[in-house]
Write an enzyme that holds these catalytic residues in place. Structure first.
Site, mmCIF file in Angstrom:
data_model
loop_
_atom_site.group_PDB
_atom_site.id
_atom_site.type_symbol
_atom_site.label_atom_id
_atom_site.label_comp_id
_atom_site.label_asym_id
_atom_site.label_seq_id
_atom_site.Cartn_x
_atom_site.Cartn_y
_atom_site.Cartn_z
ATOM 1 N N TYR A 65 20.592 52.203 39.787
ATOM 2 C CA TYR A 65 21.953 52.465 39.321
ATOM 3 C C TYR A 65 22.001 53.860 38.717
ATOM 4 O O TYR A 65 21.678 54.069 37.557
ATOM 5 C CB TYR A 65 22.395 51.429 38.292
ATOM 6 C CG TYR A 65 22.513 50.016 38.840
ATOM 7 C CD1 TYR A 65 22.465 49.744 40.202
ATOM 8 C CD2 TYR A 65 22.658 48.935 37.973
ATOM 9 C CE1 TYR A 65 22.572 48.453 40.686
ATOM 10 C CE2 TYR A 65 22.772 47.633 38.450
ATOM 11 C CZ TYR A 65 22.728 47.405 39.806
ATOM 12 O OH TYR A 65 22.827 46.120 40.285
ATOM 13 N N PHE A 210 29.183 40.690 41.753
ATOM 14 C CA PHE A 210 30.578 40.809 42.196
ATOM 15 C C PHE A 210 31.337 39.525 41.867
ATOM 16 O O PHE A 210 31.961 38.901 42.732
ATOM 17 C CB PHE A 210 30.633 41.110 43.695
ATOM 18 C CG PHE A 210 31.933 41.742 44.148
ATOM 19 C CD1 PHE A 210 32.697 42.518 43.299
ATOM 20 C CD2 PHE A 210 32.386 41.563 45.449
ATOM 21 C CE1 PHE A 210 33.880 43.102 43.715
ATOM 22 C CE2 PHE A 210 33.579 42.147 45.883
ATOM 23 C CZ PHE A 210 34.321 42.922 45.015
ATOM 24 N N PRO A 211 31.309 39.098 40.587
ATOM 25 C CA PRO A 211 31.908 37.813 40.221
ATOM 26 C C PRO A 211 33.433 37.820 40.153
ATOM 27 O O PRO A 211 34.046 36.758 40.078
ATOM 28 C CB PRO A 211 31.322 37.547 38.833
ATOM 29 C CG PRO A 211 31.089 38.910 38.264
ATOM 30 C CD PRO A 211 30.670 39.759 39.433
ATOM 31 N N LEU A 212 34.056 38.998 40.204
ATOM 32 C CA LEU A 212 35.501 39.077 39.965
ATOM 33 C C LEU A 212 36.314 39.430 41.207
ATOM 34 O O LEU A 212 37.387 40.015 41.103
ATOM 35 C CB LEU A 212 35.783 40.111 38.868
ATOM 36 C CG LEU A 212 35.263 39.753 37.484
ATOM 37 C CD1 LEU A 212 35.562 40.872 36.503
ATOM 38 C CD2 LEU A 212 35.876 38.449 37.004
#
Length: 285
Positions: A65, A210-212
């Protein structure tokens, strides 16, 4: 023990490390394409510190990242760390530019990156070290085997895998104890359902990245939008509340570069869905 808003999400124990289930993912603290420094480094530091103030004690990051940027921001914001903070990092994806990700799982490389993460995070031991991707050019047992050696040396505490199948987990489990898995999973995309069920059956933490992804689900008149309006909640909060209820091994790590957005996300910890609301959201896809 001080009660915090995030504590309402409940806890899960990764090996011997107990964390609040609603965590924080640091990928969005970097520049465009997960490359370079954030637009507002000071806000990134504020986000991390506010997350901890609200009770987040599970922070997910990776050497790739930035690369390195997110790990160093975490160190700047939070070191020396509180005793209950668990930092989960990853190695196994290399970067050649914005939005470019290339798997490399050679044992010597994974060891090098673990040593660098220890330095960049400012820790003596990494709480959870995840193989970011399985390198198809290197035997899986060699990749996981190197993590097992690092674990035996005390440099990492627990081992996780990312973007894997049930078969991958079963194969890796013959080499080392797998504490967590991290796959794409959200209300709109449940392609990892089989892996989630396997994780729950074996007490393995499941970290949905990517939970949203609410997308079309949150358009006007949709079940998500209607329930959100009824409860005075945001669609994102509902999506997180659904994940937390879906399984006791679920460890959502919503990320953001904004304190305001962070506070909105973390309020999901206290959001309770009725059986009818949960079923309506599940049926929306």
């Amino acid at each position: 023990m001080t009660t915090t808003p995030v504590a309402a999400s409940g806890t899960f124990t990764i090996g011997d490390l107990t964390v609040n289930r609603l965590g924080f993912g640091s990928m969005q603290l970097t520049g465009p394409g997960v490359w370079g420094d954030p637009k507002d480094p000071d806000e990134a530091v504020r986000v991390l510190r506010r997350a901890v103030e609200l009770g987040v004690n599970f922070i997910d990051t990776a050497d790739s990242y930035g690369p390195v940027v997110a790990e160093q921001l975490i160190k700047k914001a939070l070191a020396p760390y509180a005793d209950d903070i668990v930092i989960a990092t990853k190695a196994g994806l290399t970067r050649q530019g914005p939005n470019v990700w290339t798997p490399v799982g050679r044992p010597a490389y994974l060891r090098q990156q673990a040593e660098l993460s220890l330095r960049n995070l400012g820790v003596e031991q990494i709480g959870l070290f995840q193989l970011h991707r399985i390198d198809p050019e290197v035997p899986l047992e060699d990749q996981v085997g190197e993590l097992a050696k690092l674990q035996q040396e005390g440099k990492i505490r627990h081992i996780g895998l990312s973007e894997v199948s049930v078969e991958d987990v079963e194969a890796a489990s013959k080499v080392a104890t797998i504490a967590t898995v991290q796959n794409l999973y959200n209300l709109a995309n449940r392609s990892a359902e089989k892996l989630l069920d396997h994780a729950e059956a074996h007490g393995i933490g499941f970290i949905p990245w990517f939970p949203l992804a609410t997308g079309e689900l949150s358009k006007e008149g949709s079940p998500l939008a209607s329930i959100a309006a009824d409860k005075g909640a945001s669609p994102s909060q509902l999506a997180l509340a659904w994940l937390l209820r879906r399984s006791p091994v679920m460890l959502p790590i919503p990320g953001t570069s904004s304190v305001a957005h962070l506070e909105d996300n973390l309020a999901a910890a206290a959001l309770q869905l009725t059986d009818e609301e949960y079923a309506a959201l599940e049926a929306a896809v």
